[in-house]
Structure formats: C-alpha cells, structure tokens
Scaffold this motif. Structure first.
Motif, PDB file in Angstrom:
ATOM      1  N   GLY A   1       0.823  -1.210   0.000  1.00 22.36           N
ATOM      2  CA  GLY A   1       0.000   0.000   0.000  1.00 22.36           C
ATOM      3  C   GLY A   1       0.848   1.247   0.000  1.00 22.36           C
ATOM      4  N   ILE A   2       2.057   1.149   0.570  1.00 14.32           N
ATOM      5  CA  ILE A   2       2.983   2.272   0.569  1.00 14.32           C
ATOM      6  C   ILE A   2       3.368   2.614  -0.863  1.00 14.32           C
ATOM      7  CG2 ILE A   2       5.281   3.043   1.297  1.00 14.32           C
ATOM      8  CD1 ILE A   2       4.942   1.047   3.684  1.00 14.32           C
ATOM      9  N   GLY A   3       3.590   1.567  -1.665  1.00 14.10           N
ATOM     10  CA  GLY A   3       3.928   1.792  -3.073  1.00 14.10           C
ATOM     11  C   GLY A   3       2.778   2.403  -3.856  1.00 14.10           C
ATOM     12  N   VAL A   4       1.546   1.886  -3.606  1.00 14.32           N
ATOM     13  CA  VAL A   4       0.361   2.442  -4.286  1.00 14.32           C
ATOM     14  C   VAL A   4       0.195   3.920  -3.947  1.00 14.32           C
ATOM     15  CG1 VAL A   4      -2.160   2.330  -4.450  1.00 14.32           C
ATOM     16  CG2 VAL A   4      -0.824   0.224  -4.349  1.00 14.32           C
ATOM     17  N   ALA A   5       0.323   4.224  -2.660  1.00 14.41           N
ATOM     18  CA  ALA A   5       0.181   5.606  -2.212  1.00 14.41           C
ATOM     19  C   ALA A   5       1.252   6.508  -2.815  1.00 14.41           C
ATOM     20  CB  ALA A   5       0.241   5.671  -0.693  1.00 14.41           C
ATOM     21  N   SER A   6       2.460   5.995  -2.927  1.00 12.95           N
ATOM     22  CA  SER A   6       3.560   6.780  -3.490  1.00 12.95           C
ATOM     23  C   SER A   6       3.289   7.152  -4.937  1.00 12.95           C
ATOM     24  CB  SER A   6       4.877   5.996  -3.393  1.00 12.95           C
ATOM     25  OG  SER A   6       5.168   5.677  -2.054  1.00 12.95           O
ATOM     26  N   VAL A   7       2.733   6.197  -5.692  1.00 13.36           N
ATOM     27  CA  VAL A   7       2.405   6.464  -7.101  1.00 13.36           C
ATOM     28  C   VAL A   7       1.291   7.511  -7.197  1.00 13.36           C
ATOM     29  CG1 VAL A   7       1.439   5.471  -9.212  1.00 13.36           C
ATOM     30  CG2 VAL A   7       3.151   4.191  -7.892  1.00 13.36           C
ATOM     31  N   VAL A   8       0.223   7.313  -6.387  1.00 13.65           N
ATOM     32  CA  VAL A   8      -0.896   8.265  -6.394  1.00 13.65           C
ATOM     33  C   VAL A   8      -0.417   9.653  -5.991  1.00 13.65           C
ATOM     34  CG1 VAL A   8      -3.099   8.866  -5.303  1.00 13.65           C
ATOM     35  CG2 VAL A   8      -2.638   6.499  -5.943  1.00 13.65           C
ATOM     36  N   TYR A   9       0.445   9.703  -4.974  1.00 18.58           N
ATOM     37  CA  TYR A   9       0.955  10.983  -4.468  1.00 18.58           C
ATOM     38  C   TYR A   9       1.803  11.682  -5.526  1.00 18.58           C
ATOM     39  CZ  TYR A   9       2.922  14.314  -1.124  1.00 18.58           C
ATOM     40  OH  TYR A   9       3.276  15.461  -0.465  1.00 18.58           O
ATOM     41  N   THR A  10       2.616  10.904  -6.248  1.00 15.87           N
ATOM     42  CA  THR A  10       3.476  11.479  -7.289  1.00 15.87           C
ATOM     43  C   THR A  10       2.656  12.021  -8.452  1.00 15.87           C
ATOM     44  OG1 THR A  10       5.237   9.926  -6.702  1.00 15.87           O
ATOM     45  CG2 THR A  10       5.406  11.006  -8.848  1.00 15.87           C
ATOM     46  N   LEU A  11       1.622  11.269  -8.846  1.00 15.31           N
ATOM     47  CA  LEU A  11       0.800  11.672  -9.987  1.00 15.31           C
ATOM     48  C   LEU A  11      -0.145  12.818  -9.658  1.00 15.31           C
ATOM     49  CD1 LEU A  11      -0.120   8.151 -11.429  1.00 15.31           C
ATOM     50  CD2 LEU A  11       1.610   9.757 -12.277  1.00 15.31           C
ATOM     51  N   ASN A  12      -0.688  12.823  -8.430  1.00 16.97           N
ATOM     52  CA  ASN A  12      -1.683  13.835  -8.073  1.00 16.97           C
ATOM     53  C   ASN A  12      -1.561  14.179  -6.587  1.00 16.97           C
ATOM     54  OD1 ASN A  12      -3.872  15.537  -7.986  1.00 16.97           O
ATOM     55  ND2 ASN A  12      -5.333  14.067  -8.837  1.00 16.97           N
TER      56      ASN A  12
END
Length: 470
Positions: free
Chosen positions: A348-359
């Motif tokens: 989930g840390i990885g998913v959040a990191s991607v979402v955070y980077t994109l938006n």
C-alpha cells in the motif's frame, strides 16, 4: 475439538506478548491518526461546525462495533478475529470476503498515513522530495514490525502515549484560550453559527462528514485482532473496550469542538491549510506551537501506520492458514512474526507513493475513497456476524463469557447505519469511486474463491495444526 478450536489451532504459532495496556494503545494508535489530524479538515469542508455532529454519529457507530466485537473476542480470541468469526458463524465464503476486504482496506489506508507524513514534513523541509520521507519512515516501521511483536507493542505504546498526551495538552490549552478571552461568548457564536450557520451545507454536509468520521475511527477493531497475541485475552479485551471507547469519543468530540470554536471553519479549509490542529495554533499566535503540533501529527500518522502494518500482516497470515492465500504468507519467523505477509502488506505504501506522485493535491481523498469500501464492508460484516453469533449461542444454550446489554439492538443499529452510509457514497461525488471500486472488487473475490485450488474442496489433506517457520 469443535470447529472454532480448529481455527484457533490453525492460526497457532504467534507469540502472546501483548499486555492489556498495550492492547488499548494499539487500538487508539490506529484510530487517532490522519483521520483526526488531517481527515478532520476534509470533514470540516463538508460539515462546517456541524462536524461535531458528524463525529458524534460516527462515534456511536464505532462504540456499537466495539460492543459487538468485545462479546465475540472474549468468547473466541484469535488473530483471525472477525474474519474467523465470519467463517465460523456464516460460512467459509463470508470469512474469505471479510478477510480480503479488510486486508485490502488496511493496506490502502497505510498509504494515507505515509502520504500525510510526507505532507507534514514539508513544513520544515519544503525543498526535500516527498519520496525520501516515504522511504525513510516506511523502512523504519517495517524494521520494527519485522523484529518482534514485543518491539511493535512497545513502540506503539510510546507513540500512542505521546499523541494522547499532546491531545490532552491541546484540549487544556484551547479551553484556557477560550475561557480567558474577554469576548468568548461572541467568539463562540461567530465561529459556530456566524459563518453560514452551524450546518452551512445542511444535513447532507453533516452526513457526508459521518463517512469521513468512519474512516477516522477505522482501526479500533484492531483490539480484536491483537487479542490473538495477548498474554491474557479476556482481561485485555475488557480493559481495552472500556478505555478505548471512552478515550476516542472524548478526544475526537472535545478537540473538534474546540477547533471550530476557536477559529472560523472557513480558515481551516483554506488552500494552504494543513492539519486543523496546526492551523489553530498558528492562527492564535502561540510561539512554536505549530511546529510542536506538526511533530505530534507526524507521530500520530506513524503510529497509525505502525498499527496498520501489524494488523494487515495478521489478516494475511490468517488467510494463508485458512488456505485462502499462498502458504508462504502463513510462515512465521523465529521472532514469531509472519515476515512474508508483512512484506506484501507493505505494498500500500507503493500504491500511495504512485498516487501521491501523480496527483499530490488529491492523494489523500483518493486513498480514502479507495480504502473506504473495505472499511464499510468489514464493519457491516462484523455486525451481521454478531447477529449470527448470538443466534447460534442462544440456540445451543452456550453461556456468554462477556455480555454487553442490548447488544443485539446495538448490532442492528450499527448494521443499518453502515448500510445507509454505503448507499450515500454512491450519491457523493468525492466518494463515488468507493462503490465503483468496491463492487467489482467483491465480484472478483467471489470468482477467485470458487475457482482457486482449495484443499478442503479437493479432498486433499490440509495441515491445520502445523506451525510453519521461515
């Protein structure tokens, strides 16, 4: 050996090192995180000062959940917890759906905590890339969880102690500021009803605030999961139930009342606003108070993240021991930790990191919406399971080890409330993705359940009682 004893035997091998006080702190640690410190800003934007009502309603539902869980957990302490109860009282499919939905929900919720930490660190280090903080703090907490349950319990105890102390100090400080003001009455009236009224967006705004409050209270159910590693489960659950319910409602409602009483709610949701707690200290002009509170909200987020890593790991471990996830996730290290399950639960840390980077601007509400379905489905399932639990015990004339007055009425109240909130998400733009993501997710899980290899259905031997080590 009855069927539930088989489930408990299947999930054996975890070290029973948690004390009653640590259990209570684990529940508080999970529930007092970004949901209060950051999610309250999101809720205030919908409900205005009426956020007090939103969290009061959410608190009643949370209290109902705790009551139902307390009865079931004292009767059957195990790390599979409400997933195991659903399996035993409603059937294997129910246990499968509850465990996976809750695991997915918590895994995604871990992401909301770490993105919040990255946001909070910008106050002190605006030019440091957010991913650096995500990697540093994630690595540290993964190491704590991987070491031993005793280390996790100790760290969580002190994390929770720090933030409870901070909230108490904040409450006392806010009361002092409010009572010493010469125009306290005028300030109260202006801030509570002078900025568009107590419910500026009407009942609808307050009800949407309830959705966010449920996410804020999410993780109080950790008590039931942690009971499987408690040294004295019956004593620990009773103590944790009473202390956690009172502390949570008190901290949430009193602190939110003081926030909207001290500062106009419109200032709390400004574009450059961070946590409402930090904003209050900044607006009233107390030197360095905003930095101190920023440290506290970071500790709160890390504490919640720490608890969520623990709980998602145990749920995946339970799935593996039930034959519903690969066997490697049911293996235990020499320290008594399901290490492989911990590593997967960190995704989930990885998913959040991607979402955070994109938006980055919308990362927090997006992660809330995605994890919300799992939270609502799990809570609703707990209430349904409790009704089956009480019916089964009444039919077999089995005595309850711990009885909550009117618990069946409480379960119906909780179930209807969760059902209403779930329907509301469909008609709310910000949470529409909750059902859009959740319903296909459940369908995929059902298909996976019926088409996956299963030792029980294939009439193959399943080693329920083995304690596999890494």
């Amino acid at each position: 050996m009855d069927s539930f004893e088989k489930i408990q035997s299947r999930e054996a091998g975890l070290h029973k090192k948690l004390t009653a006080k640590q259990m209570a702190m684990i529940a508080i640690g999970g529930a007092i995180g970004t949901g209060l410190f950051m999610g309250s800003k999101f809720a205030i934007s919908f409900a205005g000062p009426g956020v007090i009502l939103s969290y009061a309603i959410g608190g009643l539902i949370a209290f109902a959940l705790m009551a139902c869980l307390a009865e079931m957990t004292v009767q059957h302490p195990t790390s599979g917890s409400f997933g195991a109860y659903a399996e035993h009282y409603m059937g294997p499919l129910a246990g499968f759906l509850v465990r996976y939905s809750y695991w997915a929900c918590i895994v995604l919720a871990v992401g909301t905590e770490i993105t919040a930490v990255a946001d909070y660190m910008k106050m002190w280090f605006p030019h440091v890339a957010s991913w650096i903080w995500i990697v540093f703090f994630s690595g540290t907490l993964l190491a704590v969880n991987a070491y031993s349950v005793k280390a996790f319990g100790l760290v969580e105890y002190w994390f929770s102690t720090i933030k409870i102390f901070a909230i108490v100090v904040f409450i006392l400080l806010a009361i002092s500021i409010l009572t010493q003001s010469h125009n306290a009455g005028h300030q109260l009236a202006t801030n509570l009803i002078g900025q568009g009224g107590f419910m500026p967006n009407g009942v609808k705004g307050v009800w949407i605030g309830v959705i966010i409050s449920i996410f804020s209270y999410l993780s109080i159910e950790m008590i039931a999961v942690a009971a499987g590693e408690a040294s004295d489960p019956e004593k620990a659950v009773k103590y944790a139930f009473k202390s956690t319910a009172i502390r949570l409602v008190l901290f949430y409602l009193l602190s939110l009342f003081l926030i909207v009483a001290l500062v106009p709610w419109t200032a709390l949701i400004a574009k450059d606003a961070t946590s409402p707690f930090v904003m209050v200290m900044k607006i009233v002009g107390i030197p360095f108070a905003d930095s101190i509170l920023n440290f506290i909200v970071i500790v709160a987020a890390l504490s919640a993240m720490n608890s969520m890593l623990y709980i998602s790991t145990r749920m995946l471990f339970s799935l593996s021991r039930a034959g519903d996830a690969p066997k490697l996730f049911g293996k235990i290290s020499s320290q008594g930790v399901p290490f492989n399950a911990l590593m997967l639960s960190a995704m989930g840390i990885g998913v959040a990191s991607v979402v955070y980077t994109l938006n980055p601007a919308s990362a927090f509400p997006i992660m809330i919406a995605l994890s919300m379905f799992g939270a609502l489905f799990t809570w609703g399932s707990i209430f349904v399971t409790h009704l089956f639990f009480r019916a089964r015990l009444s039919k077999s004339n089995t005595a309850l080890k711990y009885r909550i007055p009117m618990s069946r009425v409480i379960a119906w109240f909780g179930l209807l409330s969760i059902f209403s909130i779930t329907l509301t998400t469909w008609f709310t733009q910000e949470f529409k993705s909750t059902l859009q993501f959740g319903l296909p997710f459940i369908l995929v899980l059902v298909c996976f359940y019926y088409f996956k290899p299963n030792p029980a259905r294939m009439n193959l031997p399943h080693k329920e009682n083995s304690i596999e080590k890494l």
